[in-house]
Design an enzyme around this catalytic site. Structure first.
Site, short mmCIF file in Angstrom:
data_model
loop_
_atom_site.label_atom_id
_atom_site.label_comp_id
_atom_site.label_asym_id
_atom_site.label_seq_id
_atom_site.Cartn_x
_atom_site.Cartn_y
_atom_site.Cartn_z
N ASP A 46 14.77 14.44 -1.33
CA ASP A 46 14.51 13.10 -0.81
C ASP A 46 15.48 12.75 0.32
O ASP A 46 16.69 12.68 0.11
CB ASP A 46 14.65 12.10 -1.96
CG ASP A 46 14.01 10.78 -1.64
OD1 ASP A 46 12.77 10.76 -1.52
OD2 ASP A 46 14.75 9.79 -1.48
N GLU A 68 1.51 4.12 2.85
CA GLU A 68 0.96 4.53 1.56
C GLU A 68 1.84 3.96 0.46
O GLU A 68 2.94 4.47 0.20
CB GLU A 68 0.95 6.06 1.51
CG GLU A 68 0.47 6.65 0.22
CD GLU A 68 -1.03 6.64 0.04
OE1 GLU A 68 -1.70 5.94 0.80
OE2 GLU A 68 -1.51 7.33 -0.86
N ASN A 110 9.47 11.13 3.96
CA ASN A 110 10.28 10.74 2.80
C ASN A 110 11.06 11.93 2.25
O ASN A 110 12.11 11.76 1.65
CB ASN A 110 9.38 10.16 1.70
CG ASN A 110 10.13 9.92 0.41
OD1 ASN A 110 11.05 9.10 0.36
ND2 ASN A 110 9.78 10.67 -0.64
N ASP A 153 3.41 8.52 4.88
CA ASP A 153 3.22 9.13 3.57
C ASP A 153 4.35 8.67 2.64
O ASP A 153 5.51 8.58 3.05
CB ASP A 153 3.25 10.65 3.73
CG ASP A 153 3.12 11.37 2.41
OD1 ASP A 153 2.02 11.36 1.85
OD2 ASP A 153 4.12 11.93 1.94
N HIS A 203 8.23 5.14 -1.38
CA HIS A 203 9.48 5.81 -1.76
C HIS A 203 10.53 5.77 -0.66
O HIS A 203 11.51 6.51 -0.69
CB HIS A 203 9.16 7.24 -2.22
CG HIS A 203 8.11 7.22 -3.28
ND1 HIS A 203 8.38 6.74 -4.54
CD2 HIS A 203 6.79 7.51 -3.25
CE1 HIS A 203 7.25 6.77 -5.25
NE2 HIS A 203 6.29 7.22 -4.49
#
Ligand code: LM2
Ligand code: CA
Length: 515
Positions: free
Chosen positions: A197, A253, A133, A227, A231
């Site tokens: 990001d 996640e 991410n 992970d 997001h």
């Protein structure tokens, strides 16, 4: 036997895969078909047991697969993120990638490849933590020497590969930290605090992430923990998954919410967050295991079907709090036994190290490489003799949960009961028990004092049974005549009357019946 078969099918599978890879690469330049892969030949299902091996370096993990994880019946492991990371002596540097080179404080690329191959040979699939991410914040030099500065990770990613570097008019543009953690655009485009990001909607970015994952698949990895999946937009993960050289196991996640987790079921499994809350409520202190009686009804509401991973703790809750931990001694052991007993979900246990500072990395040598773990006790939880709900680990000791006899016993019990349906639930003042079909019965005593079970209905045929919890992996010895754990009798009417020590469990099955 089960392990032997696993190893054999694994070896055969590996040979076939190697042949398949040569043929398909030779003819088309494309990788082998998914079917040829030994690592996914037996997918991860509710019959599988996984364990997160947090803080283990690759060399030590290779040995642990061969000597304990495989022989003890573990089907898969979750490893540290394998890529180059920011340097530092905090464990969370692994969650700040600097490049996709498989060089980290856990070991070199060659050591990683060797670990994957040894684990596969032991019948243990490898799932790695994929941090895709974001990249590292700030500036510095990564563990393998890569320099980075303000979202410039050239040659891998440039500033415009991040949401903060897009044109301000771009709908994905965001240069601030996330503050509303549930709003879709904000949680997927803005920064996990302080971390650049990635613009995962860009095809060039998706391709680089895919190359990174494919590289690991080509070394025999079976899947990934995505992970911070919460997001990343599900469409981006879908696109990345579709570019993989073969089907891979994904567990995502999606912290804190089963509702948001449902958005990700199209790309793989997710962690059952509310289930972890049950584990916390049932085993944080003595006397609450009976709360398990409402678990069946609750888990039906989660909306995750058979794509839920069940757990007690992970590296986040272990370090930052919010779950049962190794500090809780026998309660910790019981909580793992509980998730191994439930029909709901695919259980993942946790094996880490003791620490006094919640940020502390596993012990490192002078060059920052993680040292070989020291297992505080080879087979058992190191609980405080006077206060068994506390532990006595020294800082940097590894808990080596994968070696604990009661849990290897519970894996054997889980195998024995198969898909046996839960019935005859008993729940009273700290005690929780149930049958699984006619194949087995388990009862947890979470009280500090002993429990006198009287005529508990088990559904098992009359006979003498050997306990998997105290007896371990193979409780029955001498052609079914002796038991290495506690032996109990089931009466003619199928009931159990026995005395169960405080903070312990009893698990019997058709496979543990004495002749
Ligand atoms: C995860 N899942 O979605 C991981 O399970 C979790 O361990 C990661 O956080 C997180 N997402 C990002 O990958 C960990 C750790 C944080 C740490 C980050 C980045 O729990 O504390 O944040 O890794 O290394 C650290 C500092 C934090 C700072 C940040 C950026 O603790 O104070 O925030 O780095 O410099 C400004
Ligand atoms: Ca994102």
């Amino acid at each position: 036997m089960r392990n032997l078969i696993l190893v054999m099918t694994n070896r055969l599978g590996r040979m076939l895969a190697a042949i398949g890879l040569v043929i398909s690469l030779g003819l088309t330049g494309l990788p082998a078909h998914a079917e040829d892969s030994p690592t996914i030949a037996k997918p991860i299902t509710s019959a599988s047991v996984g364990i997160q091996m947090f803080g283990w370096n690759w060399n030590a993990l290779a040995d642990e697969c061969t000597n304990y994880l495989g022989p003890n019946g573990y089907d898969w492991i979750l490893t540290l993120p394998p890529q180059e990371h920011k340097t530092g002596n905090q464990w969370w540097v692994h969650y700040q990638p600097v490049s996709y080179k498989l060089e980290s404080s856990a070991g070199t690329r060659a050591e990683f490849a060797h670990m994957v191959s040894d684990c596969n040979a032991a019948g243990v699939k490898v799932v790695t933590d994929a941090v895709v991410n974001h990249m590292a914040g700030g500036r510095g030099i990564g563990f393998a020497g890569t320099e980075y500065e303000n979202a410039d990770f050239s040659p891998l990613f440039a500033a415009n590969d991040f949401h903060s570097g897009l044109a301000k008019s771009d709908p994905h543009y965001c240069s601030t930290d996330i503050s509303n953690w549930n709003a879709f655009d904000e949680r997927t485009n803005c920064k996990f605090p302080g971390l650049p990001d990635l613009a995962t909607e860009k095809s060039s970015v998706r391709q680089k992430i895919t190359d990174f994952l494919n590289d690991q698949l080509s070394l025999g990895v079976s899947g990934f923990r995505i992970d911070a999946a919460k997001h990343i937009q599900p469409a981006d993960l879908k696109a990345i998954k579709s570019l993989l050289i073969r089907d891979a196991y994904f567990v995502q996640e999606v912290a804190g919410s089963n509702t948001i987790a449902q958005e990700y079921l199209g790309t793989g499994d997710v962690w059952a967050w509310d289930q972890q809350q049950f584990a916390t409520d049932m085993f944080s202190s003595p006397g609450y295991a009976n709360l398990g009686k409402s678990f069946d009804a609750a888990s039906r509401e989660y909306g995750l079907g058979d794509q839920a991973l069940t757990w007690v703790t992970n590296h986040d809750t272990d370090h930052h709090g919010g779950g049962v931990t190794y500090n809780q001694g026998k309660l910790y052991q019981l909580s793992f036994a509980w998730i191994l007993s439930e029909p709901y979900g695919k259980p993942m246990l946790y094996s880490g190290y003791a620490f006094f500072d919640e940020n502390a990395e596993a012990p490192q040598n002078v060059s920052g490489k993680i040292e070989k773990p020291y297992c505080a006790s080879s087979t058992e939880v190191k609980f405080n003799k006077k206060i068994p709900t506390e532990s006595t680990y020294d800082q940097g000791d590894f808990t080596c949960v994968e070696r604990w006899k009661p849990l290897t016993g519970m894996i054997g019990w889980r195998d024995a009961v198969g898909d046996g349906v839960k019935k005859y639930v008993y729940a009273k003042t700290g005690v929780y028990g149930f049958a699984r079909g006619t194949q087995g019965y388990v009862v947890f005593n979470s009280n500090a004092r002993s429990f006198s079970a009287s005529k508990l209905k088990t559904g098992l045929p009359a006979g003498t049974y050997c306990d998997h919890y105290s007896g371990g992996k193979s409780p029955i010895k001498l052609a079914g005549k002796t038991c290495s754990g506690l032996a109990v009798t089931i009466a003619k009417d199928g009931t159990l009357t026995t005395k169960l020590a405080g903070l312990s469990a009893l698990a019997i099955s058709s496979a543990s019946r004495l002749k």
